[in-house]
Motif scaffolding. Structure first.
Motif, mmCIF file in Angstrom:
data_model
loop_
_atom_site.group_PDB
_atom_site.id
_atom_site.type_symbol
_atom_site.label_atom_id
_atom_site.label_comp_id
_atom_site.label_asym_id
_atom_site.label_seq_id
_atom_site.Cartn_x
_atom_site.Cartn_y
_atom_site.Cartn_z
ATOM 1 N N PHE A 236 6.942 -8.635 -1.859
ATOM 2 C CA PHE A 236 6.907 -7.573 -0.871
ATOM 3 C C PHE A 236 7.828 -6.430 -1.278
ATOM 4 O O PHE A 236 8.915 -6.641 -1.797
ATOM 5 N N ASP A 237 7.358 -5.215 -1.003
ATOM 6 C CA ASP A 237 8.183 -4.032 -1.214
ATOM 7 C C ASP A 237 7.592 -2.904 -0.381
ATOM 8 O O ASP A 237 6.459 -3.008 0.111
ATOM 9 N N VAL A 238 8.358 -1.843 -0.205
ATOM 10 C CA VAL A 238 7.909 -0.656 0.511
ATOM 11 C C VAL A 238 8.374 0.570 -0.247
ATOM 12 O O VAL A 238 9.353 0.527 -0.990
ATOM 13 N N SER A 239 7.688 1.682 -0.027
ATOM 14 C CA SER A 239 8.133 2.938 -0.598
ATOM 15 C C SER A 239 9.464 3.322 0.030
ATOM 16 O O SER A 239 9.601 3.297 1.261
ATOM 17 N N PRO A 240 10.448 3.706 -0.770
ATOM 18 C CA PRO A 240 11.753 4.059 -0.202
ATOM 19 C C PRO A 240 11.736 5.363 0.599
ATOM 20 O O PRO A 240 12.662 5.642 1.344
ATOM 21 N N ASP A 241 10.684 6.152 0.480
ATOM 22 C CA ASP A 241 10.613 7.449 1.146
ATOM 23 C C ASP A 241 9.894 7.404 2.489
ATOM 24 O O ASP A 241 9.714 8.443 3.119
ATOM 25 N N VAL A 242 9.470 6.224 2.930
ATOM 26 C CA VAL A 242 8.666 6.101 4.141
ATOM 27 C C VAL A 242 9.522 5.530 5.274
ATOM 28 O O VAL A 242 10.165 4.490 5.091
ATOM 29 N N ALA B 95 0.830 -1.211 0.000
ATOM 30 C CA ALA B 95 0.000 0.000 0.000
ATOM 31 C C ALA B 95 0.860 1.254 0.000
ATOM 32 O O ALA B 95 0.491 2.271 -0.608
ATOM 33 N N SER B 96 2.027 1.196 0.656
ATOM 34 C CA SER B 96 2.905 2.369 0.710
ATOM 35 C C SER B 96 3.463 2.740 -0.657
ATOM 36 O O SER B 96 3.923 3.865 -0.859
ATOM 37 N N LEU B 97 3.411 1.811 -1.594
ATOM 38 C CA LEU B 97 3.870 2.092 -2.950
ATOM 39 C C LEU B 97 2.845 2.896 -3.741
ATOM 40 O O LEU B 97 3.197 3.570 -4.718
ATOM 41 N N GLU B 98 1.579 2.833 -3.322
ATOM 42 C CA GLU B 98 0.492 3.471 -4.065
ATOM 43 C C GLU B 98 -0.160 4.642 -3.342
ATOM 44 O O GLU B 98 -0.784 5.489 -3.974
#
Length: 185
Positions: free
Chosen positions: A119-125, A94-97
């Protein structure tokens, strides 16, 4: 004479806590973290994904993600996402979108068998990962490699997938994480 301008306090982001598969919104870790956050003045939401989970692991990812993203969009400011296992997996995605203020993720699977995305995460969070040395469902090596690639903090506890013996340690880390997020607001 005009009064000096008042400084408006920044609104604390709400916290959305997502439970794992074969669990519910009243699960031990999610409930403990929600109580802690509320005692510190944060608002919390705990979506119920049990209906989605009836579709199986891979089948539940898209409906869980849609449910979480709709809840994120309904918030007045970007929320903090907390998740355990499948809840951590969809929180990262969800953090990617969607804009989020932080990610606190426990017992995260790097992949779901049959699911098209990993799995992945936004790099800015701001992100904290917590995992058990003895996690029998989500191999530590996978999350260790992910954390290393992304240079993310990873706390490894002497526990299994449920992390039930480490709730106090996790709550301590969560308190520190919330202080960090509040300091960024």
């Amino acid at each position: 004479m005009n009064d000096p301008p008042r400084r408006v306090a920044a609104m604390r982001p709400p916290i959305i806590l997502s439970h794992g598969a074969e669990s519910g919104p009243d699960a031990t870790k999610v409930s403990a973290l929600a109580r802690l956050a509320e005692s510190l003045g944060w608002s919390t939401l705990r979506p119920d994904y049990r209906e989605d989970d009836a579709l199986g692991l891979a089948g539940s990812v898209a409906p869980r993600l849609a449910r979480l993203e709709a809840l994120i969009r309904a918030q007045p400011v970007p929320p903090v996402l907390v998740g355990s296992s499948m809840g951590a997996f969809v929180s990262g995605l969800a953090s990617l979108e969607q804009p989020v203020a932080g990610l606190f993720l426990m017992a995260t699977p790097e992949s779901i068998p049959g699911c098209e995305v990993d799995f992945d995460v936004s790099p800015d969070v701001p992100t904290v990962l917590i995992h058990g040395w003895r996690d029998e469902l989500c191999p530590l090596d996978d999350m260790y490699a992910f954390a290393e690639r992304r240079q993310l903090p990873l706390l490894i506890l002497d526990d299994d997938h449920r992390l039930s013996e480490s709730v106090d340690a996790i709550a301590g880390q969560f308190r520190l994480f919330l202080e960090h997020v509040a300091g960024r607001a």
